[in-house]
Design a protein around this motif. Sequence first.
Motif, PDB file in Angstrom:
ATOM      1  N   HIS A  64      41.172  69.949   1.253  1.00 45.90           N
ATOM      2  CA  HIS A  64      40.919  69.367  -0.067  1.00 45.90           C
ATOM      3  C   HIS A  64      41.458  67.941  -0.089  1.00 45.90           C
ATOM      4  O   HIS A  64      42.569  67.683   0.384  1.00 45.90           O
ATOM      5  CB  HIS A  64      41.604  70.201  -1.158  1.00 45.90           C
ATOM      6  N   VAL A  65      40.671  67.028  -0.665  1.00 47.68           N
ATOM      7  CA  VAL A  65      41.065  65.618  -0.750  1.00 47.68           C
ATOM      8  C   VAL A  65      41.595  65.347  -2.150  1.00 47.68           C
ATOM      9  O   VAL A  65      40.925  65.640  -3.148  1.00 47.68           O
ATOM     10  CB  VAL A  65      39.869  64.692  -0.442  1.00 47.68           C
ATOM     11  N   TYR A  66      42.810  64.780  -2.211  1.00 48.52           N
ATOM     12  CA  TYR A  66      43.415  64.391  -3.486  1.00 48.52           C
ATOM     13  C   TYR A  66      43.906  62.948  -3.362  1.00 48.52           C
ATOM     14  O   TYR A  66      44.346  62.521  -2.292  1.00 48.52           O
ATOM     15  CB  TYR A  66      44.609  65.296  -3.840  1.00 48.52           C
ATOM     16  N   TYR A  67      43.866  62.224  -4.481  1.00 48.37           N
ATOM     17  CA  TYR A  67      44.367  60.861  -4.501  1.00 48.37           C
ATOM     18  C   TYR A  67      45.845  60.855  -4.881  1.00 48.37           C
ATOM     19  O   TYR A  67      46.303  61.675  -5.694  1.00 48.37           O
ATOM     20  CB  TYR A  67      43.547  60.009  -5.469  1.00 48.37           C
ATOM     21  N   ARG A  68      46.596  59.913  -4.318  1.00 48.89           N
ATOM     22  CA  ARG A  68      48.055  59.903  -4.487  1.00 48.89           C
ATOM     23  C   ARG A  68      48.486  59.586  -5.927  1.00 48.89           C
ATOM     24  O   ARG A  68      49.447  60.162  -6.435  1.00 48.89           O
ATOM     25  CB  ARG A  68      48.656  58.852  -3.547  1.00 48.89           C
ATOM     26  N   ARG A  69      47.855  58.607  -6.531  1.00 48.31           N
ATOM     27  CA  ARG A  69      48.192  58.169  -7.897  1.00 48.31           C
ATOM     28  C   ARG A  69      49.642  57.713  -7.999  1.00 48.31           C
ATOM     29  O   ARG A  69      50.341  57.981  -8.997  1.00 48.31           O
ATOM     30  CB  ARG A  69      47.927  59.295  -8.907  1.00 48.31           C
ATOM     31  N   GLY A  70      50.134  57.050  -6.931  1.00 52.14           N
ATOM     32  CA  GLY A  70      51.477  56.475  -6.970  1.00 52.14           C
ATOM     33  C   GLY A  70      52.612  57.437  -6.728  1.00 52.14           C
ATOM     34  O   GLY A  70      53.784  57.037  -6.815  1.00 52.14           O
ATOM     35  N   LEU A  71      52.341  58.699  -6.424  1.00 55.58           N
ATOM     36  CA  LEU A  71      53.406  59.668  -6.201  1.00 55.58           C
ATOM     37  C   LEU A  71      54.032  59.478  -4.820  1.00 55.58           C
ATOM     38  O   LEU A  71      53.343  59.205  -3.839  1.00 55.58           O
ATOM     39  CB  LEU A  71      52.860  61.092  -6.311  1.00 55.58           C
ATOM     40  N   ALA A  72      55.357  59.648  -4.742  1.00 51.74           N
ATOM     41  CA  ALA A  72      56.049  59.601  -3.447  1.00 51.74           C
ATOM     42  C   ALA A  72      55.794  60.908  -2.699  1.00 51.74           C
ATOM     43  O   ALA A  72      55.569  61.964  -3.314  1.00 51.74           O
ATOM     44  CB  ALA A  72      57.541  59.387  -3.657  1.00 51.74           C
ATOM     45  N   LEU A  73      55.851  60.846  -1.370  1.00 50.25           N
ATOM     46  CA  LEU A  73      55.585  62.038  -0.567  1.00 50.25           C
ATOM     47  C   LEU A  73      56.607  63.144  -0.828  1.00 50.25           C
ATOM     48  O   LEU A  73      56.296  64.327  -0.723  1.00 50.25           O
ATOM     49  CB  LEU A  73      55.587  61.679   0.926  1.00 50.25           C
ATOM     50  N   LYS A  74      57.841  62.762  -1.173  1.00 50.63           N
ATOM     51  CA  LYS A  74      58.862  63.774  -1.464  1.00 50.63           C
ATOM     52  C   LYS A  74      58.526  64.586  -2.712  1.00 50.63           C
ATOM     53  O   LYS A  74      59.001  65.715  -2.870  1.00 50.63           O
ATOM     54  CB  LYS A  74      60.229  63.093  -1.644  1.00 50.63           C
ATOM     55  N   LYS A  75      57.687  64.003  -3.609  1.00 52.62           N
ATOM     56  CA  LYS A  75      57.234  64.751  -4.785  1.00 52.62           C
ATOM     57  C   LYS A  75      55.928  65.484  -4.504  1.00 52.62           C
ATOM     58  O   LYS A  75      55.645  66.515  -5.126  1.00 52.62           O
ATOM     59  CB  LYS A  75      57.032  63.792  -5.972  1.00 52.62           C
ATOM     60  N   VAL A  76      55.142  64.961  -3.573  1.00 52.36           N
ATOM     61  CA  VAL A  76      53.867  65.598  -3.241  1.00 52.36           C
ATOM     62  C   VAL A  76      54.103  66.908  -2.480  1.00 52.36           C
ATOM     63  O   VAL A  76      53.425  67.922  -2.734  1.00 52.36           O
ATOM     64  CB  VAL A  76      52.985  64.644  -2.403  1.00 52.36           C
ATOM     65  N   ILE A  77      55.085  66.915  -1.561  1.00 55.85           N
ATOM     66  CA  ILE A  77      55.304  68.083  -0.694  1.00 55.85           C
ATOM     67  C   ILE A  77      55.681  69.332  -1.494  1.00 55.85           C
ATOM     68  O   ILE A  77      55.110  70.405  -1.261  1.00 55.85           O
ATOM     69  CB  ILE A  77      56.360  67.736   0.381  1.00 55.85           C
ATOM     70  N   PRO A  78      56.612  69.283  -2.454  1.00 50.63           N
ATOM     71  CA  PRO A  78      56.889  70.500  -3.247  1.00 50.63           C
ATOM     72  C   PRO A  78      55.675  71.025  -4.005  1.00 50.63           C
ATOM     73  O   PRO A  78      55.490  72.243  -4.131  1.00 50.63           O
ATOM     74  CB  PRO A  78      57.996  70.051  -4.208  1.00 50.63           C
ATOM     75  N   GLN A  79      54.827  70.123  -4.498  1.00 52.10           N
ATOM     76  CA  GLN A  79      53.615  70.565  -5.186  1.00 52.10           C
ATOM     77  C   GLN A  79      52.662  71.269  -4.215  1.00 52.10           C
ATOM     78  O   GLN A  79      52.021  72.256  -4.584  1.00 52.10           O
ATOM     79  CB  GLN A  79      52.916  69.360  -5.832  1.00 52.10           C
ATOM     80  N   CYS A  80      52.583  70.750  -2.980  1.00 59.40           N
ATOM     81  CA  CYS A  80      51.731  71.397  -1.973  1.00 59.40           C
ATOM     82  C   CYS A  80      52.244  72.800  -1.655  1.00 59.40           C
ATOM     83  O   CYS A  80      51.459  73.754  -1.526  1.00 59.40           O
ATOM     84  CB  CYS A  80      51.698  70.561  -0.693  1.00 59.40           C
ATOM     85  N   ILE A  81      53.548  72.943  -1.510  1.00 55.97           N
ATOM     86  CA  ILE A  81      54.133  74.246  -1.175  1.00 55.97           C
ATOM     87  C   ILE A  81      53.895  75.241  -2.305  1.00 55.97           C
ATOM     88  O   ILE A  81      53.578  76.420  -2.074  1.00 55.97           O
ATOM     89  CB  ILE A  81      55.639  74.090  -0.873  1.00 55.97           C
ATOM     90  N   SER A  82      54.026  74.775  -3.560  1.00 58.04           N
ATOM     91  CA  SER A  82      53.817  75.678  -4.706  1.00 58.04           C
ATOM     92  C   SER A  82      52.368  76.135  -4.828  1.00 58.04           C
ATOM     93  O   SER A  82      52.090  77.197  -5.391  1.00 58.04           O
ATOM     94  CB  SER A  82      54.260  74.986  -5.993  1.00 58.04           C
ATOM     95  N   ARG A  83      51.434  75.349  -4.259  1.00 53.63           N
ATOM     96  CA  ARG A  83      50.012  75.703  -4.318  1.00 53.63           C
ATOM     97  C   ARG A  83      49.506  76.316  -3.010  1.00 53.63           C
ATOM     98  O   ARG A  83      48.298  76.368  -2.772  1.00 53.63           O
ATOM     99  CB  ARG A  83      49.183  74.462  -4.673  1.00 53.63           C
ATOM    100  N   ASP A  84      50.433  76.741  -2.154  1.00 50.40           N
ATOM    101  CA  ASP A  84      50.124  77.481  -0.916  1.00 50.40           C
ATOM    102  C   ASP A  84      49.357  76.659   0.116  1.00 50.40           C
ATOM    103  O   ASP A  84      48.596  77.222   0.908  1.00 50.40           O
ATOM    104  CB  ASP A  84      49.332  78.766  -1.228  1.00 50.40           C
ATOM    105  N   PHE A  85      49.571  75.361   0.142  1.00 46.34           N
ATOM    106  CA  PHE A  85      49.007  74.546   1.221  1.00 46.34           C
ATOM    107  C   PHE A  85      49.870  74.720   2.473  1.00 46.34           C
ATOM    108  O   PHE A  85      51.101  74.748   2.389  1.00 46.34           O
ATOM    109  CB  PHE A  85      48.950  73.063   0.832  1.00 46.34           C
ATOM    110  N   THR A  86      49.226  74.822   3.617  1.00 45.79           N
ATOM    111  CA  THR A  86      49.967  75.017   4.877  1.00 45.79           C
ATOM    112  C   THR A  86      50.190  73.708   5.635  1.00 45.79           C
ATOM    113  O   THR A  86      51.072  73.649   6.492  1.00 45.79           O
ATOM    114  CB  THR A  86      49.215  75.985   5.795  1.00 45.79           C
ATOM    115  N   ASP A  87      49.391  72.673   5.342  1.00 44.16           N
ATOM    116  CA  ASP A  87      49.535  71.395   6.041  1.00 44.16           C
ATOM    117  C   ASP A  87      49.189  70.252   5.108  1.00 44.16           C
ATOM    118  O   ASP A  87      48.356  70.404   4.201  1.00 44.16           O
ATOM    119  CB  ASP A  87      48.619  71.337   7.278  1.00 44.16           C
ATOM    120  N   LEU A  88      49.817  69.116   5.365  1.00 41.89           N
ATOM    121  CA  LEU A  88      49.565  67.900   4.598  1.00 41.89           C
ATOM    122  C   LEU A  88      49.194  66.783   5.569  1.00 41.89           C
ATOM    123  O   LEU A  88      49.920  66.521   6.537  1.00 41.89           O
ATOM    124  CB  LEU A  88      50.815  67.502   3.802  1.00 41.89           C
TER     125      LEU A  88
END
Length: 345
Positions: free
Chosen positions: A167-191
């Motif tokens: 799935h492709v998502y745009y960053r919208r200015g978010l830092a990677l340290k904030k993106v990674i917890p959101q990915c884990i909560s949504r069951d993504f296995t890789d970023l």
Amino acid sequence: MEKTGGSRKKGLKRKGTPEEPQEAAVVEDGATESGVQPSKASAFPPGFSISEIKNKQRRHLMFTRWKQQQRKEKLAAKKKLKKEREALGDKAPPKPIPKTIDNQRVYDETTVDPNDEEVAYDEATDEFASYFNRQTSPKILITTSDRPHGRTVRLCEQLSTVIPNSHVYYRRGLALKKVIPQCISRDFTDLIVINEDRKTPNGLILSHLPNGPTAHFKMSSVRLRKEIKRRGKDPTAHTPEIILNNFTTRLGHSVGRMFASLFPHNPQFIGRQVATFHNQRDYIFFRFHRYIFKSEKKVGIQELGPRFTLKLRSLQKGTFDSKYGEYEWVHKPREMDTSRRKFHL
């Protein structure tokens, strides 16, 4: 006055053609020593260095003749060797293996032995064990750096058609340290994060979730689908096969397992699509093909795109943390690139 004029004319004649007497002297010496006039073929290589010829056109002519003579001698030697091999038949000696940088590679102590129990144990207990034990199925999030340009966005969209369940998502200015917890909560296995510089993709970060590792690659030679000549039609939704070539060391195995964990376990062979990660001299070439059965014996391939080249810069334990992260391996050019025949993957 007449004598001086005549002497000037003679002096001009002597200076005008400095090469001719020199070349004639070489031929005359050869004739006097052997008593026989030498042939044109024996005049090469010349008795003096070609680089000493000051006239550019004559220097180029002499060099071209010398190269032609070299080619003729090489071709004659090949024909002679071929006739000798045909005459000997089965008794002919095996053909010598040409020396290349790849087969002259310096031996690496970390080269993996398939029968090594320690390697088998490490692979059974590492971060990718749940994937290879078929306990989890990959789910990939693809994003970019802040404010991406069109070329980077199109590369992300085309990668999403290559990697299933991405799935492709745009960053919208978010830092990677904030993106990674959101990915884990949504069951993504890789970023996957694609960075750019001057509107051109130049880096790729691959982080395995939730416990890492994280790899940082330099990206180059990016070609989108429209830029590839004689490409095939757009890929279908079938799960592709994956080919991993020449990942022979412990570090190479870790990187290869990261790429393998991006794709589902069971490829759909009816789609005839193949994703290849080919490692050569620590450069990882990515290609995406479709193979076509021309007959029962002949098979052709058709590139679908995109294509790019990766070079590993660092491998970090855990998820992305540029400040406090612990690095397993970091590429240091001055210390590691001392020999052209030493590779790390």
